[in-house]
Design a protein around this motif. Structure first.
Motif, mmCIF file in Angstrom:
data_model
loop_
_atom_site.group_PDB
_atom_site.id
_atom_site.type_symbol
_atom_site.label_atom_id
_atom_site.label_comp_id
_atom_site.label_asym_id
_atom_site.label_seq_id
_atom_site.Cartn_x
_atom_site.Cartn_y
_atom_site.Cartn_z
ATOM 1 N N MET A 1 0.614 -1.194 -0.200
ATOM 2 C CA MET A 1 -0.037 -0.008 -0.108
ATOM 3 C C MET A 1 0.894 1.254 -0.006
ATOM 4 N N TYR A 2 0.335 2.174 -0.759
ATOM 5 C CA TYR A 2 1.106 3.477 -0.886
ATOM 6 C C TYR A 2 0.136 4.762 -0.110
ATOM 7 N N THR A 43 -3.331 12.492 5.837
ATOM 8 C CA THR A 43 -3.232 11.430 4.550
ATOM 9 C C THR A 43 -4.119 12.137 3.543
ATOM 10 N N LEU A 44 -3.551 12.353 2.507
ATOM 11 C CA LEU A 44 -4.332 12.775 1.222
ATOM 12 C C LEU A 44 -4.929 11.878 0.385
ATOM 13 N N ALA A 45 -4.178 10.935 0.329
ATOM 14 C CA ALA A 45 -4.588 9.528 -0.573
ATOM 15 C C ALA A 45 -3.902 8.407 -0.304
ATOM 16 N N ASP A 46 -4.604 7.191 -0.403
ATOM 17 C CA ASP A 46 -3.745 5.945 -0.463
ATOM 18 C C ASP A 46 -3.903 5.116 -1.666
ATOM 19 N N TYR A 47 -3.121 4.266 -2.092
ATOM 20 C CA TYR A 47 -3.352 3.702 -3.195
ATOM 21 C C TYR A 47 -2.689 2.207 -2.942
ATOM 22 N N SER A 48 -3.386 1.020 -3.828
ATOM 23 C CA SER A 48 -3.024 -0.093 -3.476
ATOM 24 C C SER A 48 -2.087 -0.785 -4.453
ATOM 25 N N ASN A 49 -2.385 -0.078 -5.890
ATOM 26 C CA ASN A 49 -1.485 -0.597 -6.848
ATOM 27 C C ASN A 49 -1.069 0.641 -7.750
ATOM 28 N N LEU A 50 0.184 0.763 -7.950
ATOM 29 C CA LEU A 50 0.527 1.860 -8.809
ATOM 30 C C LEU A 50 2.015 1.517 -9.440
ATOM 31 N N ASP A 51 2.398 2.088 -10.431
ATOM 32 C CA ASP A 51 3.685 1.994 -11.097
ATOM 33 C C ASP A 51 4.529 2.869 -10.270
ATOM 34 N N HIS A 102 -5.833 16.957 -6.534
ATOM 35 C CA HIS A 102 -4.939 15.676 -6.541
ATOM 36 C C HIS A 102 -5.767 14.758 -7.027
ATOM 37 N N HIS A 103 -6.812 14.524 -6.667
ATOM 38 C CA HIS A 103 -7.335 13.151 -7.038
ATOM 39 C C HIS A 103 -8.011 13.314 -8.480
ATOM 40 N N GLN A 104 -8.099 14.282 -8.902
ATOM 41 C CA GLN A 104 -8.449 14.491 -10.375
ATOM 42 C C GLN A 104 -7.071 14.192 -11.231
ATOM 43 N N TYR A 105 -5.917 14.709 -10.845
ATOM 44 C CA TYR A 105 -4.644 14.349 -11.543
ATOM 45 C C TYR A 105 -4.242 12.934 -11.525
ATOM 46 N N PHE A 106 -4.196 12.472 -10.237
ATOM 47 C CA PHE A 106 -3.906 10.993 -10.221
ATOM 48 C C PHE A 106 -5.236 9.877 -10.420
ATOM 49 N N SER A 107 -6.246 10.591 -10.981
ATOM 50 C CA SER A 107 -7.328 9.506 -11.228
ATOM 51 C C SER A 107 -6.955 8.282 -11.651
ATOM 52 N N TYR A 109 -4.966 6.103 -10.798
ATOM 53 C CA TYR A 109 -4.686 5.119 -9.724
ATOM 54 C C TYR A 109 -5.691 4.878 -8.804
ATOM 55 N N ALA A 110 -6.798 5.636 -8.705
ATOM 56 C CA ALA A 110 -7.976 5.692 -7.900
ATOM 57 C C ALA A 110 -8.458 4.372 -7.909
ATOM 58 N N ASP A 111 -8.296 3.731 -6.555
ATOM 59 C CA ASP A 111 -9.025 2.403 -6.266
ATOM 60 C C ASP A 111 -9.734 2.602 -5.127
ATOM 61 N N GLU A 112 -9.723 3.422 -4.411
ATOM 62 C CA GLU A 112 -10.872 3.744 -3.166
ATOM 63 C C GLU A 112 -10.474 5.180 -2.823
ATOM 64 N N ALA A 113 -11.643 5.772 -2.336
ATOM 65 C CA ALA A 113 -11.629 6.931 -1.893
ATOM 66 C C ALA A 113 -11.090 6.920 -0.267
ATOM 67 N N VAL A 114 -10.407 8.183 -0.108
ATOM 68 C CA VAL A 114 -9.996 8.215 1.297
ATOM 69 C C VAL A 114 -10.226 9.587 1.862
ATOM 70 N N ASP A 115 -10.483 9.723 3.040
ATOM 71 C CA ASP A 115 -10.801 10.863 3.741
ATOM 72 C C ASP A 115 -9.334 11.490 4.211
#
Length: 139
Positions: A1-2, A43-51, A102-107, A109-115
């Protein structure tokens, strides 16, 4: 997780760590001792999978032009059953815009929303500009 986290200037970070230590000393929370070298953050965002290489190139392009900004925090909360306290930032227009951009630019990679979550802090904090803060892995 990232995770992509916003960090605080040194003065604010030290003030937050003193609060953590005081909470430990009063028997309220041992959060400060749970993970070595833990730093206060939002925490602005978290991601499970990304390059990683691609994400970091995008990260640098997006964040190199960003300036720091001030925030106010208005709610103390807890993650139920975790013993973790947090301060929630007031939803100021600048923060909401920053979060949405942020979420628009990195959309891709969006695998779930985060508060956005600040783990135990004080009422007012100021983010500092960080031109090359890398996304950190979390466990």
């Amino acid at each position: 997780m990232y995770a992509v986290v916003l960090r605080f200037d040194q003065q604010t970070e030290q003030a937050l760590k003193r609060i953590w230590e005081e909470m430990r000393d009063r028997g309220i929370s041992g959060y400060v001792d749970e993970v070595p070298n833990r730093r206060p953050h939002l925490t602005l965002a978290d991601y499970s999978n990304l390059d990683e290489a691609e994400f970091m190139d995008m990260f640098d392009r997006f964040y190199n032009a960003r300036a720091g900004f001030s925030l106010n925090f208005g709610m103390l909360g807890t993650f139920i059953g975790s013993g973790t306290l947090f301060l929630a930032p007031n939803p100021a227009a600048e923060l909401l815009k920053f979060h949405a951009e942020h979420h628009q630019y990195f959309s891709r990679y969006a695998d779930e929303a985060v508060d956005m979550i600040l783990h135990v802090g004080r009422r007012q904090a100021r983010f500092y500009e960080n031109k090359r803060q890398k996304a950190g892995k979390t466990s």
